[in-house]
Design a protein around this motif. Structure first.
Motif, PDB file in Angstrom:
ATOM      1  N   ARG A   1      34.670  36.150  38.350  1.00  0.00           N
ATOM      2  CA  ARG A   1      35.703  35.803  37.371  1.00  0.00           C
ATOM      3  C   ARG A   1      35.215  34.782  36.350  1.00  0.00           C
ATOM      4  NH1 ARG A   1      40.681  37.113  38.071  1.00  0.00           N
ATOM      5  NH2 ARG A   1      41.456  35.173  37.132  1.00  0.00           N
TER       6      ARG A   1
ATOM      7  N   ASN B   1      41.228  40.158  40.988  1.00  0.00           N
ATOM      8  CA  ASN B   1      42.008  41.083  40.162  1.00  0.00           C
ATOM      9  C   ASN B   1      42.578  42.162  41.093  1.00  0.00           C
ATOM     10  OD1 ASN B   1      42.758  43.342  38.589  1.00  0.00           O
ATOM     11  ND2 ASN B   1      41.364  42.727  36.947  1.00  0.00           N
TER      12      ASN B   1
ATOM     13  N   VAL C   1      46.850  37.670  39.678  1.00  0.00           N
ATOM     14  CA  VAL C   1      45.685  37.552  40.555  1.00  0.00           C
ATOM     15  C   VAL C   1      46.170  37.445  41.993  1.00  0.00           C
ATOM     16  CG1 VAL C   1      44.218  36.480  38.816  1.00  0.00           C
ATOM     17  CG2 VAL C   1      45.637  35.045  40.321  1.00  0.00           C
TER      18      VAL C   1
END
Length: 360
Positions: free
Chosen positions: A287, A319, A357
């Motif tokens: 990320r 994700n 998330v």
């Protein structure tokens, strides 16, 4: 109808709940078979010709009655009862995906097999129906050799065989939507006739066609270009995104990975645009750095909580689109991913970017 009957003690019966699908199979005379991978540790499953159910013992304290027609009676509707008065459980069936017993399949890379077995023996000792077995057999690169023994082609050998098959097909301008096995074999042998102890035999080439194509009713194969592109994408992940190796001394970002992916494929192969999202379930994107890291799904823990611990060690936030394929095999009820994962992790909305998330 008799309202009383002398109850008989009989412990030879085992009671199994039947759903509509199994009941229909019984009525149609379709053979059903109880199977297990071994006699001691593996669970027992019930298989029809195209589906598999897992048996689970369900305890109860009810007196179970079996009712059957009394053939000696003149009254057609008069039943005879026999009581199974010590049956304290019955078997509940849950439909599950069938699976082959991989311990019985030797790996083949063009050399001598480590041990030998037949497809009939594999099927008898695998927890799956015949139809499921054939689908999985083609998908894993299963091959029935000329000797009748079976094997699974190794990933490296599949790539070698696929490379030479595609190059031969394109060199001879064969129609990928209508391939004849003998024509493909002739083309492959022409390009590899100088190879000593040529391992690219007819069963191997047929295995390649089955794995990356579909056999039509006219016994011709239609090659699926997406399957081929997907395969080379996975091999690129293993080679360049697994970690520090001889092939890779630095992390790859998405753009660099796509270049590597393209370079692994045969020249002039008519593939579509490469999209890394097609490989979800086999990688994750850091990320912070946007670097690609390969994940071996076979090494993931089989327990939901342990798998999440493993994934959150890789990175603290995920994700949902990347995590969902990595958890799909554990989502047995096939519910919506957010509804499934909320029992084990937190869903957080990043207000600044309007993104969701998954985190501990």
């Amino acid at each position: 109808m008799k309202l009383y009957s002398k109850l008989q003690h009989d412990t030879s019966y085992k009671v199994v709940q039947l759903d509509d699908t199994i009941l229909a199979a019984v009525k149609n005379g379709e053979p059903l078979q109880f199977k297990s991978m071994d006699e001691t540790q593996s669970e027992v499953v019930l298989c029809s010709s195209n589906a598999t159910w897992r048996l689970k013992q369900k305890n109860h304290s009810n007196c179970v009655m079996v009712m059957k027609r009394d053939t000696s009676s003149n009254l057609e509707d008069e039943p005879e009862f026999c009581s199974l008065n010590d049956t304290t459980y019955e078997y509940e069936l849950t439909k599950v995906p069938g699976s082959l017993n991989y311990h019985l399949i030797p790996l083949y890379d063009g050399e001598e097999l480590s041990f030998k077995t037949t497809f009939k023996e594999l099927l008898a000792n695998s927890q799956c129906s015949n139809e499921e077995a054939m689908c999985e057999w083609h998908d894993i690169g299963g091959c029935i050799l000329e000797s009748g023994n079976i094997c699974k082609l190794s990933d490296k050998f599949i790539t070698r065989a696929l490379d030479i098959t595609l190059v031969s097909i394109m060199a001879d301008s064969l129609d990928m939507s209508h391939l004849d096995l003998d024509e493909v074999l002739k083309s492959v042998r022409k390009d590899s006739e100088t190879v000593k102890d040529n391992p690219f035999t007819k069963p191997v080439i047929e295995t390649i066609l089955n794995k990356f194509g579909t056999q039509e009713k006219d016994h011709k194969w239609h090659i699926d270009k997406k399957r081929i592109t997907y395969w080379y994408g996975l091999e690129t992940l293993k080679k360049f995104a697994m970690g520090i190796s001889k092939e890779q001394q630095y992390p790859l970002n998405q753009e660099e990975f796509l270049i590597k992916w393209k370079s692994q494929m045969p020249p002039y192969f008519p593939n579509s645009d490469l999209d890394i999202r097609e490989l979800r379930g086999h990688y994750y994107l850091d990320r912070h750095t946007d670097e690609i890291h390969y994940i071996d799904k076979k090494s993931l823990p089989g327990d939901i909580k342990q798998r999440l611990v493993y994934l959150f060690k890789l990175q603290s936030q995920w994700n949902p689109d990347e995590m969902a394929p990595l958890m799909q095999d554990l989502n047995q009820k096939n519910t919506k991913f957010e509804s499934f994962i909320i029992k084990y992790a937190r869903i957080k909305r990043l207000s600044s970017k309007q993104k969701v998330v998954i985190q501990r």
